[in-house]
Design an enzyme around this catalytic site. Structure first.
Site, PDB file in Angstrom:
ATOM      1  N   GLU A 117       0.802  -1.219   0.000  1.00  0.00           N
ATOM      2  CA  GLU A 117       0.000   0.000   0.000  1.00  0.00           C
ATOM      3  C   GLU A 117       0.842   1.279   0.000  1.00  0.00           C
ATOM      4  O   GLU A 117       0.353   2.359   0.336  1.00  0.00           O
ATOM      5  CB  GLU A 117      -0.936  -0.005   1.207  1.00  0.00           C
ATOM      6  CG  GLU A 117      -1.936  -1.148   1.196  1.00  0.00           C
ATOM      7  CD  GLU A 117      -2.710  -1.244   2.493  1.00  0.00           C
ATOM      8  OE1 GLU A 117      -3.719  -0.548   2.636  1.00  0.00           O
ATOM      9  OE2 GLU A 117      -2.297  -2.028   3.371  1.00  0.00           O
TER      10      GLU A 117
ATOM     11  N   SER B 168      -6.353  -2.897   1.722  1.00  0.00           N
ATOM     12  CA  SER B 168      -6.783  -2.357   0.433  1.00  0.00           C
ATOM     13  C   SER B 168      -7.291  -3.431  -0.523  1.00  0.00           C
ATOM     14  O   SER B 168      -7.189  -3.282  -1.742  1.00  0.00           O
ATOM     15  CB  SER B 168      -5.652  -1.559  -0.239  1.00  0.00           C
ATOM     16  OG  SER B 168      -5.354  -0.406   0.504  1.00  0.00           O
TER      17      SER B 168
ATOM     18  N   TYR C  75      -9.489   2.895  -5.465  1.00  0.00           N
ATOM     19  CA  TYR C  75      -8.481   3.898  -5.807  1.00  0.00           C
ATOM     20  C   TYR C  75      -8.437   4.336  -7.267  1.00  0.00           C
ATOM     21  O   TYR C  75      -7.829   5.352  -7.572  1.00  0.00           O
ATOM     22  CB  TYR C  75      -7.090   3.371  -5.419  1.00  0.00           C
ATOM     23  CG  TYR C  75      -6.981   3.010  -3.969  1.00  0.00           C
ATOM     24  CD1 TYR C  75      -7.131   3.974  -2.969  1.00  0.00           C
ATOM     25  CD2 TYR C  75      -6.750   1.694  -3.569  1.00  0.00           C
ATOM     26  CE1 TYR C  75      -7.033   3.651  -1.626  1.00  0.00           C
ATOM     27  CE2 TYR C  75      -6.645   1.349  -2.236  1.00  0.00           C
ATOM     28  CZ  TYR C  75      -6.796   2.334  -1.270  1.00  0.00           C
ATOM     29  OH  TYR C  75      -6.701   2.003   0.063  1.00  0.00           O
TER      30      TYR C  75
ATOM     31  N   ARG D  95     -11.194   2.889  11.097  1.00  0.00           N
ATOM     32  CA  ARG D  95     -12.368   2.756  10.226  1.00  0.00           C
ATOM     33  C   ARG D  95     -12.803   1.290  10.246  1.00  0.00           C
ATOM     34  O   ARG D  95     -11.978   0.395  10.042  1.00  0.00           O
ATOM     35  CB  ARG D  95     -12.028   3.177   8.796  1.00  0.00           C
ATOM     36  CG  ARG D  95     -13.258   3.509   7.954  1.00  0.00           C
ATOM     37  CD  ARG D  95     -12.927   3.669   6.484  1.00  0.00           C
ATOM     38  NE  ARG D  95     -12.725   2.377   5.856  1.00  0.00           N
ATOM     39  CZ  ARG D  95     -11.613   2.026   5.204  1.00  0.00           C
ATOM     40  NH1 ARG D  95     -10.604   2.855   5.107  1.00  0.00           N
ATOM     41  NH2 ARG D  95     -11.521   0.828   4.645  1.00  0.00           N
TER      42      ARG D  95
ATOM     43  N   ASP E 121     -15.205  -1.689   8.721  1.00  0.00           N
ATOM     44  CA  ASP E 121     -15.988  -2.107   7.559  1.00  0.00           C
ATOM     45  C   ASP E 121     -17.007  -3.155   7.989  1.00  0.00           C
ATOM     46  O   ASP E 121     -16.664  -4.107   8.712  1.00  0.00           O
ATOM     47  CB  ASP E 121     -15.065  -2.686   6.479  1.00  0.00           C
ATOM     48  CG  ASP E 121     -14.099  -1.638   5.934  1.00  0.00           C
ATOM     49  OD1 ASP E 121     -14.394  -0.436   6.053  1.00  0.00           O
ATOM     50  OD2 ASP E 121     -13.047  -2.033   5.399  1.00  0.00           O
TER      51      ASP E 121
ATOM     52  N   GLU F 170     -13.724  -5.993   9.046  1.00  0.00           N
ATOM     53  CA  GLU F 170     -12.362  -5.695   9.479  1.00  0.00           C
ATOM     54  C   GLU F 170     -12.277  -4.284  10.049  1.00  0.00           C
ATOM     55  O   GLU F 170     -13.189  -3.480   9.887  1.00  0.00           O
ATOM     56  CB  GLU F 170     -11.363  -5.849   8.330  1.00  0.00           C
ATOM     57  CG  GLU F 170     -11.549  -4.862   7.193  1.00  0.00           C
ATOM     58  CD  GLU F 170     -10.464  -4.995   6.132  1.00  0.00           C
ATOM     59  OE1 GLU F 170      -9.305  -4.642   6.425  1.00  0.00           O
ATOM     60  OE2 GLU F 170     -10.781  -5.454   5.014  1.00  0.00           O
TER      61      GLU F 170
ATOM     62  N   ASN G  26      -9.530  -0.976  10.108  1.00  0.00           N
ATOM     63  CA  ASN G  26      -8.314  -0.337   9.603  1.00  0.00           C
ATOM     64  C   ASN G  26      -7.852   0.674  10.643  1.00  0.00           C
ATOM     65  O   ASN G  26      -8.581   1.615  10.960  1.00  0.00           O
ATOM     66  CB  ASN G  26      -8.597   0.379   8.278  1.00  0.00           C
ATOM     67  CG  ASN G  26      -9.028  -0.584   7.191  1.00  0.00           C
ATOM     68  OD1 ASN G  26      -8.219  -1.166   6.518  1.00  0.00           O
ATOM     69  ND2 ASN G  26     -10.343  -0.749   7.042  1.00  0.00           N
TER      70      ASN G  26
ATOM     71  N   GLY H 146      -7.027   5.502   5.042  1.00  0.00           N
ATOM     72  CA  GLY H 146      -6.614   6.480   4.038  1.00  0.00           C
ATOM     73  C   GLY H 146      -6.921   7.897   4.481  1.00  0.00           C
ATOM     74  O   GLY H 146      -7.945   8.154   5.126  1.00  0.00           O
TER      75      GLY H 146
END
Length: 316
Positions: free
Chosen positions: A25, A153, A219, A258, A260, A273, A275, A279
Site C-alpha cells: 500500500e 486495500s 483507488y 475505520r 468495515d 475488518e 483499519n 486512508g
C-alpha cells in the site's frame, strides 16, 4: 464530537509525519501522508514528512521529533512493528498501540476476537493448502471471498463461485506470506464507519459495479459511489455506529480507525475488518465522514494528532 483539547500549534512540538513504507500500500500511504503533512503545515504546526523505506529508527535519527503522525498503511506501519519501535524510542504517536495494531492488521485474529465476544462476523475457513478445499466447500458452500489475512486495500482478495476458482483464489492469496482464509460471501449492503477518539462518525454506504469493493474500486474507478447520509434510518445508523465503536473496543483500538461492515439480506450486521491507519487523502472515507458533521480535513488531522498527547489517549 468532543471539543478541541489543544489550542496552540506550538504545543504539539515537532511532528514527524511517517509515510510511504515498503508494503503493497506504499503508493496510497504516500498520498495520505502528503495530504496530512500539508494540512499540518497549513495550521502552523512544525511538521516534517519522512518517507520510511527501511529502518524507522534510521529515518528518525536526524529529526528531533516530539511526536509522530503515522500514515504508513499495511505491514511495517499498521501491524504493531512501527508502534513498538516508537514506544522504545519514547516517541508518542497517533493511532493504536502495539497489541491493537497487530490484532487489527490480522483479519483472521480480529474475527476470532469478535467471535469470542459474540459479535457477528461472516463464517470462515482457514485454507492451508489445496487439501483443505473440499472441507471448505462443505462448510461454506459458494460463493466465498478468499483473503490473505494480513493485507489491506483488498490486495490479494478474490471471489470464488466454484472449486476451480477457489483453487485459483487460494494460489493468489498464498503469494502474500500470511494465513489465507475463505469467508462466506455476504449478500447485502456494505458500509464503513470512521471512529475518532472513541466516537463514531456518520456511516458511509459503498456502492460499486465491480464484483466487490476491490483495489480498483477503492483507488482507480470513477464508478464507485459513496452515500453519506448512508440511507439508513437514524436509529439503524446509530446501532451501526455503536457496533463500530464496540468492534474497536474489543481490540483496544485507540485514536482513530475505520470499521468495515455489511448489513446482510436478513438485516444482520456482519463485521468485516478494522483499519487502524485509514486512508487520509481529501477523497478518503474518514475525511468524507468527518466533513458530513462539519469537520474539515485540517481539523480532522488536528484532532487525530491530539490523541498522541499525554493525557489525551496516548497509546500504551
Amino acid at each position: 464530537m468532543k471539543p478541541l483539547r489543544i489550542k496552540n500549534a506550538a504545543d504539539f512540538g515537532k511532528v514527524a509525519v511517517l509515510l510511504g513504507g515498503s508494503a503493497a500500500e506504499r503508493e496510497i500511504s504516500l498520498n495520505s501522508g502528503n495530504a496530512v503533512y500539508q494540512a499540518l503545515k497549513a495550521q502552523g504546526i512544525d511538521a516534517v514528512a519522512i518517507d520510511v523505506t527501511a529502518s524507522p529508527i534510521d529515518a528518525l535519527a536526524s529529526v528531533k521529533a516530539d511526536r509522530v503522525f503515522n500514515v504508513i498503511h499495511g505491514r511495517g506501519g499498521e501491524d504493531g512493528v512501527l508502534q513498538a519501535v516508537l514506544q522504545v524510542m519514547g516517541l508518542p504517536y497517533t493511532g493504536s498501540g502495539v497489541m491493537a495494531s497487530a490484532l487489527s492488521m490480522d483479519k483472521l485474529r480480529t474475527k476470532l476476537c469478535w467471535q469470542g465476544l459474540g459479535l457477528s462476523t461472516p463464517l470462515w475457513f482457514v485454507l492451508k493448502s489445496e487439501t483443505d478445499i473440499d472441507a471448505c466447500i462443505a462448510k461454506l458452500g459458494f460463493p466465498v471471498i478468499v483473503k490473505p489475512a494480513q493485507e489491506g486495500s483488498s490486495i490479494g482478495m478474490s471471489k470464488a463461485t466454484n472449486r476451480d476458482e477457489l483453487a485459483a483464489a487460494l494460489e493468489l492469496a498464498s503469494q502474500f506470506r500470511c494465513d489465507v482464509y475463505a469467508e462466506q460471501w455476504v449478500q447485502g449492503q456494505e458500509y464503513t464507519v470512521g471512529v475518532l477518539d472513541g466516537e463514531a462518525l456518520p456511516a458511509i454506504r459503498l456502492e460499486t459495479p465491480n464484483t466487490f469493493y476491490d483495489f480498483d474500486a477503492k483507488y482507480r474507478a470513477n464508478t464507485t459511489k459513496y452515500h453519506c447520509p448512508c440511507g439508513l434510518s437514524a436509529e439503524r445508523e446509530q446501532q451501526l455506529q455503536a457496533l463500530a465503536v464496540q468492534a474497536c473496543q474489543a481490540l483496544n483500538v485507540k485514536g482513530w480507525a475505520r470499521v468495515d461492515v455489511f448489513i446482510d439480506s436478513n438485516g444482520q450486521s456482519q463485521l468485516i475488518e478494522v483499519n487502524t491507519v485509514p486512508g487520509m487523502t481529501d477523497h478518503s472515507l474518514v475525511p468524507m465522514a468527518a466533513k458530513a458533521v462539519g469537520i474539515s480535513f485540517e481539523e480532522l488531522v488536528w484532532r487525530i494528532l491530539e490523541t498522541s498527547m499525554a493525557g489525551t489517549g496516548e497509546p500504551v
